[in-house]
Design an enzyme around this catalytic site. Structure first.
Site, PDB file in Angstrom:
ATOM      1  N   THR A   1       0.855  -1.188   0.000  1.00 41.74           N
ATOM      2  CA  THR A   1       0.000   0.000   0.000  1.00 41.74           C
ATOM      3  C   THR A   1       0.896   1.245   0.000  1.00 41.74           C
ATOM      4  O   THR A   1       2.036   1.201   0.475  1.00 41.74           O
ATOM      5  CB  THR A   1      -0.945   0.026   1.221  1.00 41.74           C
ATOM      6  OG1 THR A   1      -0.160   0.088   2.414  1.00 41.74           O
ATOM      7  CG2 THR A   1      -1.862  -1.180   1.254  1.00 41.74           C
TER       8      THR A   1
ATOM      9  N   ALA B   1       2.064   2.767  -2.732  1.00 39.58           N
ATOM     10  CA  ALA B   1       3.171   2.426  -3.637  1.00 39.58           C
ATOM     11  C   ALA B   1       3.346   3.438  -4.767  1.00 39.58           C
ATOM     12  O   ALA B   1       4.129   3.215  -5.679  1.00 39.58           O
ATOM     13  CB  ALA B   1       2.935   1.027  -4.220  1.00 39.58           C
ATOM     14  N   SER B   2       2.625   4.567  -4.705  1.00 39.40           N
ATOM     15  CA  SER B   2       2.716   5.517  -5.819  1.00 39.40           C
ATOM     16  C   SER B   2       3.857   6.522  -5.644  1.00 39.40           C
ATOM     17  O   SER B   2       4.297   7.133  -6.614  1.00 39.40           O
ATOM     18  CB  SER B   2       1.393   6.269  -5.964  1.00 39.40           C
ATOM     19  OG  SER B   2       1.063   6.904  -4.753  1.00 39.40           O
TER      20      SER B   2
ATOM     21  N   GLY C   1       7.406   7.832  -2.873  1.00 39.87           N
ATOM     22  CA  GLY C   1       8.246   7.654  -1.699  1.00 39.87           C
ATOM     23  C   GLY C   1       8.742   6.240  -1.467  1.00 39.87           C
ATOM     24  O   GLY C   1       9.168   5.541  -2.400  1.00 39.87           O
ATOM     25  N   ILE C   2       8.653   5.805  -0.221  1.00 42.12           N
ATOM     26  CA  ILE C   2       9.223   4.518   0.182  1.00 42.12           C
ATOM     27  C   ILE C   2       8.544   3.372  -0.577  1.00 42.12           C
ATOM     28  O   ILE C   2       9.218   2.468  -1.094  1.00 42.12           O
ATOM     29  CB  ILE C   2       9.050   4.329   1.715  1.00 42.12           C
ATOM     30  CG1 ILE C   2       9.791   5.423   2.484  1.00 42.12           C
ATOM     31  CG2 ILE C   2       9.543   2.949   2.150  1.00 42.12           C
ATOM     32  CD1 ILE C   2       9.512   5.463   3.991  1.00 42.12           C
ATOM     33  N   GLY C   3       7.212   3.417  -0.677  1.00 43.14           N
ATOM     34  CA  GLY C   3       6.473   2.332  -1.332  1.00 43.14           C
ATOM     35  C   GLY C   3       6.852   2.186  -2.793  1.00 43.14           C
ATOM     36  O   GLY C   3       7.055   1.078  -3.302  1.00 43.14           O
TER      37      GLY C   3
ATOM     38  N   TYR D   1      -0.704  12.373  13.903  1.00 48.97           N
ATOM     39  CA  TYR D   1       0.125  11.352  13.242  1.00 48.97           C
ATOM     40  C   TYR D   1       0.617  10.300  14.245  1.00 48.97           C
ATOM     41  O   TYR D   1       0.442   9.107  14.048  1.00 48.97           O
ATOM     42  CB  TYR D   1       1.316  12.047  12.571  1.00 48.97           C
ATOM     43  CG  TYR D   1       2.283  11.113  11.876  1.00 48.97           C
ATOM     44  CD1 TYR D   1       1.892  10.345  10.787  1.00 48.97           C
ATOM     45  CD2 TYR D   1       3.618  11.013  12.289  1.00 48.97           C
ATOM     46  CE1 TYR D   1       2.794   9.499  10.130  1.00 48.97           C
ATOM     47  CE2 TYR D   1       4.511  10.182  11.640  1.00 48.97           C
ATOM     48  CZ  TYR D   1       4.094   9.436  10.566  1.00 48.97           C
ATOM     49  OH  TYR D   1       4.991   8.600   9.920  1.00 48.97           O
TER      50      TYR D   1
END
Ligand SMILES: NC(=O)c1ccc[n+]([C@@H]2O[C@H](COP(=O)([O-])OP(=O)(O)OC[C@H]3O[C@@H](n4cnc5c(N)ncnc54)[C@H](OP(=O)(O)O)[C@@H]3O)[C@@H](O)[C@H]2O)c1
Length: 285
Positions: A36, A38-39, A41-43, A180
């Site tokens: 999840t 995944a568009s 940054g890290i993903g 957060y």
């Protein structure tokens, strides 16, 4: 990132060993991996790294065009890449996603990475209940909803849940980050409570506690500040290594010291936060 900064962050901020490509290749054979967020940054970077292995990747996020670009970019690589645009902050869309996932059979690995951060003074949030609702919905309730449905599948595959958590969850709370931190802590606690039961079901849980990582998430707060942060590549390598080492808790070596200090110097920390807020308010006036 220049070489010196990369070396310093790697050895001081979060020392880790490079993932062993042959071990990763052996472990990943024909696995179905749900990522999840995944568009960007890290993903996105983890998906990019895993695309060189014989896996089926299912990438989820809201931005359909970005997911499609990633799918096109990875088309010639070893992985079989699928994308599902979905707003995980909506319970209905999460249910819809879970229906869509049925076409892929059982999931082997769930990387819970989608997340939203908000940094805002509480006194500027008095009419913003929605800040707390949307962070809880995405950072806590969405992964709970996904896990509840995926657990029977993960039990069949003796699979793995990797939770991308934040180091602050383990340390003293910081002003401005209530929405957060509370939501990330909520899912961290949920997963830690569930872990013994999941272990009995032969599902491995790995929680990764990242310090700052240079992504668009931290840009609004830290863009103009020279703070130590991992690169997305470093973060993605740590996640790739967690896949086959299956360690339950992955965090920097100095976390334990910081946790002890958080307890011993709790009052001092609160006083320092108060002093910082007073100085900041005066300089803002
Ligand atoms: N960056 C850091 O310093 C840091 C430190 C510790 C932990 N983390 C954690 O690392 C994870 C990834 O963060 P990042 O730094 O890579 O941030 P990022 O670049 O902003 O990526 C966040 C990802 O989550 C997706 N997302 C956001 N809202 C969503 C929603 N409602 N439904 C579905 N997907 C959604 C975004 O895609 P769309 O916008 O396309 O939906 C994006 O793909 C988060 O869980 C974060 O808490 C980050």
């Amino acid at each position: 990132m220049n070489t010196l900064t990369a070396t310093l962050t790697k050895y001081l901020l979060f020392p880790y060993r490079q993932p062993d490509k042959s071990a990763l290749n052996r472990y990943l054979q024909n696995k179905t991996i749900l990522i999840t967020g995944a568009s960007y940054g890290i993903g996105e970077t983890v998906a990019e790294m895993l695309a060189d292995y014989p896996v089926r990747l299912i990438l989820v996020a809201r931005t359909a065009e970005k997911l499609q670009q990633i799918q096109q970019r990875l088309a010639s690589r070893s992985a079989d890449c699928h994308v599902i645009p979905c707003d995980l902050a909506s319970e209905e869309q999460c249910s819809w996603l879970l229906n869509q996932l049925q076409q892929f059979g059982n999931i082997d690995i769930f990387i819970n990475n989608a997340g939203k951060s908000i940094c805002r003074p509480l006194l500027n949030s008095l009419d913003r209940l929605h800040d707390f609702q949307r962070t809880m919905r995405l950072n806590y309730l969405a992964p709970v909803q996904l896990c509840l449905s995926l657990i029977p599948q993960l039990e069949k595959t003796q699979g793995q849940i990797i939770n991308i958590s934040a180091l602050n969850v383990l340390l003293a709370p910081t002003p401005y980050w209530a929405a957060y931190q509370a939501s990330k802590t909520a899912f961290d606690q949920w997963l830690r409570c569930a872990e013994p039961e999941l272990k009995q079901a032969k599902i491995t849980v790995s929680s990764i506690y990242f310090p700052l990582v240079k992504t668009r998430m931290i840009a609004p707060v830290y863009a103009d500040k020279p703070v130590p942060a991992l690169s997305v590549e470093q973060a993605a390598e740590i996640i790739c290594r967690a896949l086959y080492t299956r360690k339950p808790c992955i965090r920097p070596w100095w976390t334990m010291l910081a946790q002890v200090a958080s307890v011993i110097f709790h009052r001092l920390w609160t006083a320092c936060c108060g002093y910082y807020l007073t100085v900041k308010r005066k300089s803002d006036e």
